[in-house]
Design a protein around this motif. Structure first.
Motif, PDB file in Angstrom:
ATOM      1  N   ARG A 138      11.432  64.784 -11.215  1.00 14.76           N
ATOM      2  CA  ARG A 138      11.857  63.624 -11.991  1.00 14.76           C
ATOM      3  C   ARG A 138      10.911  62.470 -11.709  1.00 14.76           C
ATOM      4  NH1 ARG A 138      17.660  61.228 -10.847  1.00 14.76           N
ATOM      5  NH2 ARG A 138      16.556  60.557  -8.973  1.00 14.76           N
ATOM      6  N   GLU A 139      10.194  62.045 -12.749  1.00 11.60           N
ATOM      7  CA  GLU A 139       9.269  60.930 -12.620  1.00 11.60           C
ATOM      8  C   GLU A 139       9.972  59.606 -12.887  1.00 11.60           C
ATOM      9  OE1 GLU A 139       6.892  64.266 -14.770  1.00 11.60           O
ATOM     10  OE2 GLU A 139       8.882  63.366 -14.880  1.00 11.60           O
ATOM     11  N   SER A 140       9.462  58.567 -12.282  1.00  7.70           N
ATOM     12  CA  SER A 140       9.960  57.219 -12.545  1.00  7.70           C
ATOM     13  C   SER A 140       8.844  56.218 -12.272  1.00  7.70           C
ATOM     14  CB  SER A 140      11.185  56.900 -11.677  1.00  7.70           C
ATOM     15  OG  SER A 140      10.840  56.961 -10.311  1.00  7.70           O
ATOM     16  N   GLY A 141       9.058  54.998 -12.719  1.00  6.78           N
ATOM     17  CA  GLY A 141       8.098  53.943 -12.423  1.00  6.78           C
ATOM     18  C   GLY A 141       7.211  53.524 -13.573  1.00  6.78           C
ATOM     19  N   GLY A 142       7.294  54.236 -14.681  1.00 10.50           N
ATOM     20  CA  GLY A 142       6.489  53.848 -15.832  1.00 10.50           C
ATOM     21  C   GLY A 142       6.987  52.553 -16.440  1.00 10.50           C
TER      22      GLY A 142
END
Length: 117
Positions: A5-9
């Protein structure tokens, strides 16, 4: 089954920075090679940066060298991508990927990065 799970964009202006995070669940994160890829509209997905399971060996594409830094915290099952001096051409969906010791690849859903001029 490995889940990423990516985040921070987000939306930033030229020259600003972003820190992307990718948290893994399932499996043995500390044994995975991790990497970031990106895909801009109308373009093929391209390699950004990667790191060995220990985090000591890293690789960067030419456009990322000197501006982006990949790192990992095996205790938190997380890999990071610090992006500095962002440019409009860095606008893309950024994906995290994990490769297991058996050669299986897993991908996250991606996080959008938009750099305005």
């Amino acid at each position: 089954q490995v889940q990423l799970r990516e985040s921070g964009g987000g939306l930033v202006q030229t020259g600003e920075s972003l820190l992307l995070s990718c948290q893994a669940s399932g499996g043995s994160f500390s044994s995975y090679a991790m990497a970031w890829f990106r895909q801009a509209p109308g373009k093929e997905r391209e390699f950004v940066a990667g790191c060995h399971y220990s985090g000591r060996n890293t690789q960067y594409s030419d456009f990322a060298e000197g501006r982006f830094t990949i790192s990992r915290d095996n205790a938190k099952n997380t890999v990071y991508l610090q992006m500095n001096s962002l440019k409009p051409e860095d606008t893309a969906v950024y994906y995290c990927t994990a490769r297991t010791l058996y050669g299986d690849d897993y991908w996250g859903q991606g996080t959008q990065v938009t750099v305005s001029s």
